[in-house]
Structures are given as C-alpha cells and as structure tokens.
Design an enzyme around this catalytic site. Structure first.
Site, PDB file in Angstrom:
ATOM      1  N   TYR A  73       0.871  -1.171   0.000  1.00  0.00           N
ATOM      2  CA  TYR A  73       0.000   0.000   0.000  1.00  0.00           C
ATOM      3  C   TYR A  73       0.908   1.219   0.000  1.00  0.00           C
ATOM      4  CZ  TYR A  73      -3.523   3.361   1.656  1.00  0.00           C
ATOM      5  OH  TYR A  73      -4.350   4.453   1.783  1.00  0.00           O
ATOM      6  N   ASP A 105      -2.280  -1.307  -3.996  1.00  0.00           N
ATOM      7  CA  ASP A 105      -2.639   0.069  -4.325  1.00  0.00           C
ATOM      8  C   ASP A 105      -1.348   0.865  -4.401  1.00  0.00           C
ATOM      9  OD1 ASP A 105      -3.441   2.695  -4.413  1.00  0.00           O
ATOM     10  OD2 ASP A 105      -4.649   2.627  -2.593  1.00  0.00           O
TER      11      ASP A 105
END
Length: 258
Positions: free
Chosen positions: A107, A147
């Site tokens: 992330y 992400d």
C-alpha cells in the site's frame, strides 16, 4: 491455476459489513491481498476458515493504513515491511515467499492533496521500495500487487489534462510527473503491468472519488496493479478489474497464473 485478488478495502471492518465475506466466497481466490485494512487482527471478526494462512501488518497509528494476506497455500517465509525504520511504522508491505516466486503486497503512501508527502514518496519510499523488490527478484521471480497510488499513463484516469503536471501546475496526487516516473522505473526493471497485457483501452479504473457520483459516471483512476517479473509472463492467463464489486471506493483486481 492460482487465482490472486488484490483489494484496497478502505477499512476491513467496514468492508465486512458491506459484503466482504460473500465476495470472497463467490470469487474463491487462492491468495487474497488487502490494503488499507485499518485494523489489528484481534479487532476483526473474520469467518474465513478456508484460509489457514493469514498474515497482517498494521500501522502504529490506530485506524490507519495496514495490509493483510489470506492464503490457502502455505508460504516458505513471511516478511513484514522493508527493514528500513523510517518506512516501517505504517504497515504497508507484506511479502510471502513461495517455491517459485515472491508475492509482495503493498500500500504505497499517498502524496496527499497538497503534495506535502510527495518529496518523501519520490525521494525515499519509491527508490527504497524498488530496491527491495529488485533484491528479491535476484533470487526468484516476483509478483507485486496492491494500491500503488499512481495512474501510470493518460489512459489510466478519466481526466488526465486537469490532473497532469504543467509549467504552472505541479499536478494532482497520483498523477504527478514524479509519481509516474517512479512507476515507470518499475517497468524499466522488467516488470509487466499485467492488466495492460490484455486490455489497452482507456475507461478501465479501480478507484473513484465518493464525490459527484464519480463511480456511477466512471470518472475514475486505475491505481491498483498486479505487476510480475517477465519470467512469469508465459504463466499469465488473466488480469482484470472487478468494477461491479462494491464495499470500498476501490474495486478488487484479479490475476490468474497457470
């Protein structure tokens, strides 16, 4: 065939209330990588007995960031973080080692609306993370997912002209020249953006603002990725976005390897 799913759930406890368990039971991934879990495992009531191997990495700050991997396949080894103290308090990376590859769930830090975190990201996080990935790839192929908080090209967001860097505008977070350069450095290391192997079209996004009915209008960004070492390309059989799955401001992404 191994089915991988990656999803920024924007809070796993919230996602559970919005159908997360049904989603997992419907799609049956062999390995599920989550970002922005915003919780420690003891805070989560999770009924997924089909995943005996569950790994969590959480931020020191409560209700912030965090990653998790749920796997039906037992890994050889598990590593949290980058082993670099300045990066390792936000629970952003989990790496599983399997027989034939490493799987890295990440992330990436958001540069923030005012770009206040862009210097840290561009000058420190991005190069250190890429070096971490590269060192693992010297040992065996790597699957990198999560992400990454960047739309790589103008085809990866609905409104590139109003978001891009110009002489008078530094760009919006997620589409600055610096962030796009950092993603391009991953590609230059020989990694493949798997979605683009199958789909070169614009209009395919994995994140939408909650504002102005952006999702309904498909005014989005593709910022979630499966990237793989070129050595794994022959095994790549599918890589798609699941835009109709609700429960987060992100859509899950799915990849299959033979």
């Amino acid at each position: 065939m191994v089915k991988f799913i990656s999803w920024n759930v924007n809070g796993i406890r919230a996602a559970i209330k919005k159908g997360f368990i049904d989603f997992v039971n419907d799609y049956k991934p062999d390995i599920l990588c989550l970002q922005e879990t915003k919780a420690r495992p003891e805070q989560v009531e999770l009924d997924l007995p089909q995943y005996p191997f569950k790994y969590w990495n959480w931020a020191d700050k409560k209700g912030y960031s965090g990653t998790a991997i749920f796997s039906k396949i037992e890994p050889i080894n598990v590593m949290n973080d980058l082993n670099i103290p300045k990066h390792d308090s936000e629970g952003r990376v989990i790496t599983l080692e399997f027989e034939k590859y490493f799987l890295i769930n990440v992330y990436t830090p958001n540069s923030k609306r005012d770009l206040s975190r862009l210097p840290y990201r561009y000058n420190e996080w991005d190069p250190d993370f890429l070096e971490f990935v590269y060192q693992l790839e010297l040992k065996k192929p790597v699957i990198l997912c999560g992400d990454l908080n960047v739309a790589h090209t103008e085809n990866d967001l609905a409104n590139p002209k109003t978001n891009k860097t110009t002489a008078k505008f530094p760009g919006n977070a997620g589409f600055t020249n610096q962030e796009r350069e950092s993603f391009n450095n991953i590609i230059l290391k020989g990694f493949i953006d798997t979605f683009r192997v199958f789909n070169l079209e614009s209009g395919n996004y994995s994140w939408w603002s909650y504002r102005a009915n952006a999702r309904e209008r498909n005014i989005g960004w593709r910022i979630d990725y499966f990237c793989i070492s070129s050595k794994l390309k022959k095994q790549l059989s599918n890589s798609i976005i699941l835009p109709d799955v609700m429960g987060s401001d992100h859509a899950p992404i799915l990849m299959e390897l033979t």
